[in-house]
Every structure is written in structure tokens, then in C-alpha cells.
Design an enzyme around this catalytic site. Structure first.
Site, PDB file in Angstrom:
ATOM      1  N   GLY A 186       0.739  -1.610  -0.302  1.00  0.00           N
ATOM      2  CA  GLY A 186       0.211  -0.122  -0.195  1.00  0.00           C
ATOM      3  C   GLY A 186       0.753   1.794   0.182  1.00  0.00           C
ATOM      4  CD1 TRP A 192       3.947   3.043  -5.166  1.00  0.00           C
ATOM      5  CD2 TRP A 192       3.066   2.898  -7.238  1.00  0.00           C
ATOM      6  NE1 TRP A 192       5.586   2.971  -5.909  1.00  0.00           N
ATOM      7  CE2 TRP A 192       4.879   2.777  -7.313  1.00  0.00           C
ATOM      8  CE3 TRP A 192       2.531   2.788  -8.367  1.00  0.00           C
ATOM      9  CZ2 TRP A 192       5.365   2.804  -8.418  1.00  0.00           C
ATOM     10  CZ3 TRP A 192       3.283   2.766  -9.409  1.00  0.00           C
ATOM     11  CH2 TRP A 192       4.591   2.963  -9.654  1.00  0.00           C
ATOM     12  CG  ASP A 228      -2.121  -7.079  -4.455  1.00  0.00           C
ATOM     13  OD1 ASP A 228      -0.754  -6.142  -4.762  1.00  0.00           O
ATOM     14  OD2 ASP A 228      -1.476  -8.454  -4.075  1.00  0.00           O
ATOM     15  CG  ASP A 241       4.806  -0.738  -8.578  1.00  0.00           C
ATOM     16  OD1 ASP A 241       6.040  -0.822  -8.977  1.00  0.00           O
ATOM     17  OD2 ASP A 241       5.025  -1.250  -6.523  1.00  0.00           O
ATOM     18  CE  LYS A 263       6.921  -3.412 -10.837  1.00  0.00           C
ATOM     19  NZ  LYS A 263       7.195  -3.947  -9.318  1.00  0.00           N
TER      20      LYS A 263
HETATM   21  C1  LIG Z   1       5.781  -4.506  -5.947  1.00  0.00           C
HETATM   22  S1  LIG Z   1       4.822  -5.630  -5.567  1.00  0.00           S
HETATM   23  C2  LIG Z   1       3.457  -3.748  -5.510  1.00  0.00           C
HETATM   24  C3  LIG Z   1       4.188  -2.699  -3.887  1.00  0.00           C
HETATM   25  C4  LIG Z   1       3.050  -1.476  -4.168  1.00  0.00           C
HETATM   26  N1  LIG Z   1       3.230  -0.706  -4.941  1.00  0.00           N
HETATM   27  C5  LIG Z   1       3.190  -0.997  -2.780  1.00  0.00           C
HETATM   28  O1  LIG Z   1       3.518   0.597  -2.853  1.00  0.00           O
HETATM   29  O2  LIG Z   1       2.925  -0.801  -1.463  1.00  0.00           O
HETATM   30  C6  LIG Z   1       4.059  -6.468  -6.898  1.00  0.00           C
HETATM   31  C7  LIG Z   1       2.603  -6.529  -6.551  1.00  0.00           C
HETATM   32  O3  LIG Z   1       1.798  -7.077  -7.124  1.00  0.00           O
HETATM   33  C8  LIG Z   1       1.192  -8.132  -7.539  1.00  0.00           C
HETATM   34  N2  LIG Z   1       0.061  -8.804  -8.380  1.00  0.00           N
HETATM   35  C9  LIG Z   1       1.075 -10.034  -8.970  1.00  0.00           C
HETATM   36  N3  LIG Z   1       0.614 -10.201  -9.893  1.00  0.00           N
HETATM   37  C10 LIG Z   1      -0.920  -9.601  -9.810  1.00  0.00           C
HETATM   38  C11 LIG Z   1      -2.211 -10.099 -10.009  1.00  0.00           C
HETATM   39  N4  LIG Z   1      -2.168 -10.440 -11.266  1.00  0.00           N
HETATM   40  N5  LIG Z   1      -3.480  -9.041 -10.065  1.00  0.00           N
HETATM   41  C12 LIG Z   1      -3.399  -8.538  -9.230  1.00  0.00           C
HETATM   42  N6  LIG Z   1      -2.057  -8.383  -8.431  1.00  0.00           N
HETATM   43  C13 LIG Z   1      -0.958  -8.604  -8.327  1.00  0.00           C
HETATM   44  C14 LIG Z   1       1.887  -8.719  -5.741  1.00  0.00           C
HETATM   45  O4  LIG Z   1       0.527  -9.760  -5.058  1.00  0.00           O
HETATM   46  C15 LIG Z   1       2.513  -7.467  -5.635  1.00  0.00           C
HETATM   47  O5  LIG Z   1       1.865  -7.746  -4.029  1.00  0.00           O
END
Ligand SMILES: C[S@@+](CC[C@H](N)C(=O)[O-])C[C@H]1O[C@@H](n2cnc3c(N)ncnc32)[C@H](O)[C@@H]1O
Length: 199
Positions: free
Chosen positions: A52, A54, A72, A114, A154
Site C-alpha cells: 500500500g 503507492w 491486488d 506496479d 512497471k
Molecule cells: C512490488 S509489489 C507492489 C508494491 C506497491 N506498489 C506498494 O507501493 O506497496 C507487486 C504486487 O503485485 C501483485 N500482483 C502480482 N500478480 C498480480 C495479479 N495477477 N493481479 C493483481 N496483483 C498482482 C503482488 O501480489 C504484489 O503485491
């Protein structure tokens, strides 16, 4: 201590001091400072929002008259001023759910993506998986983004980077690649800044 590790620790420490849930928050702060992607009162959706960081930044940038929604696979702890959907970017019903959430005849001003897949350690596979997730984000964006809206996607760099960036360029007036200082130098992630959705 290597410079990159020192920098990582610096952002982790700063995130803790400033009450951000992740050091990733600084990437969005830095990207927004350079490109003015999110404005006061905007309606923002983020794909891959856990834990969370962002979302916290977006909520501050849009202010009380804005709207922030996160998606997510993982559950996230509630955050004042934001809503969440637990689900996957490739859910065929997602577009419909997002449009219902924002309300009739309305769209989002900003899309943030992201997302990272579970990494296998085999770079080519992780790159293709990540681009596939982000391509889903683009397909959803096309349906939910306001004309002239902005986006950040990203991407993990690799053989498909160029073709995906070209795809993005078909839909936005301006597309730029950016690596904010808070993104680890040794990580091959990049952010594609997309301004002015053509609709
Ligand atoms: C790097 S983290 C994001 C960090 C976030 N932007 C923050 O500021 O805290 C990447 C996220 O992408 C999510 N993710 C991966 N595959 C996904 C999907 N198919 N649908 C939605 N979210 C997904 C992961 O669960 C993970 O929480």
C-alpha cells in the site's frame, strides 16, 4: 557496504520514519515530482497495490476530493481514504467491477501498475510473466481511463520491452522510460510514464 545497499537501507529507513508501508512509496513520489502524473481531485486506480505504499502517496496527492482504488491478489490492511479489491488483473470481470465502483458514466484519471509476478529466478521467464501481467493492465486501462488520462506501468526489462513500449505508444500521446532513484540500480525494473491517453 555497497552504495546500492546503502541506498536501499536509506529508503527503508525513510519509509519507516515517514509512516509509509513500503520503500516503493518513494518511487511514486519521485516519478510524480518529475512528470506530474497525479493531480489534486484525480480518480486513481493501482494494479498490484499491496502492501500500500503507492496508495498512501496517491491518497495524499489527490486530497479529500479525489478517489483512490487498489487491486491486488493479496489482502491489504485498510487505509483511510482508499478502497480495495482483492483479485487478479486477468479476471475477465475486472473492467466491469472497476467501472461499477467508480460510478455510472465515470472513468479514472490515472492508472498505476506496479505488479510483479512470483519470480522463478529464470530471467527470461520472469520478464515474460511480468510483461504479460502488465499487458493485462494496459487492456483494462483502455476501457477505464479518461481521455487525456495518465498512467505508469512497471516493466521488467528484456526482449519484449521494445514491443510493449511501442504498444503503449499507440495509446498515449507521450511515452517515456524512467528509473527513479529509489528503484534499486541492480534491479532491472523500469517505469513507463504514459501521458495523454488518446481514448
Ligand atoms: C512490488 S509489489 C507492489 C508494491 C506497491 N506498489 C506498494 O507501493 O506497496 C507487486 C504486487 O503485485 C501483485 N500482483 C502480482 N500478480 C498480480 C495479479 N495477477 N493481479 C493483481 N496483483 C498482482 C503482488 O501480489 C504484489 O503485491
Amino acid at each position: 557496504m555497497k552504495l546500492t545497499k546503502a541506498r536501499r537501507d536509506q529508503y527503508r529507513k525513510l519509509a519507516k520514519q515517514q509512516g509509509y508501508r513500503s520503500r516503493a512509496a518513494f518511487k511514486l513520489l519521485q516519478l510524480n515530482k518529475s512528470y506530474k502524473i497525479i493531480k489534486n481531485s484525480d480518480k486513481v486506480v493501482e494494479f498490484g497495490c499491496a502492501p500500500g505504499g503507492w496508495i498512501q502517496v496517491a491518497t495524499q496527492l489527490v486530497g479529500p476530493s479525489g478517489f483512490v482504488l487498489g487491486l491486488d491478489l493479496k489482502e491489504i490492511n485498510p487505509l483511510a481514504g482508499a478502497s480495495f479489491i482483492k483479485g487478479s488483473i486477468d479476471d475477465p470481470l475486472l473492467t466491469q467491477i472497476l467501472l461499477q465502483t467508480i460510478g455510472p458514466n465515470d472513468k479514472f484519471d490515472v492508472v498505476l501498475s506496479d505488479m510483479s509476478p512470483n519470480v522463478s529466478g529464470i530471467w527470461e521467464i520472469d520478464h515474460e510473466r511480468q510483461i504479460s501481467l502488465t499487458r493485462h493492465a494496459l487492456l483494462v486501462s483502455i476501457r477505464i481511463l479518461e481521455r487525456r488520462g495518465n498512467a505508469i506501468y512497471k516493466i521488467f526489462q528484456g526482449v519484449s520491452t521494445r514491443s510493449f513500449v511501442n504498444e503503449l505508444a499507440e495509446h498515449f500521446a507521450l511515452v517515456k522510460l524512467s528509473k527513479p532513484p529509489a528503484s534499486r540500480q541492480e534491479s532491472s525494473e523500469l517505469y513507463v510514464i504514459c501521458l495523454g491517453f488518446k481514448g
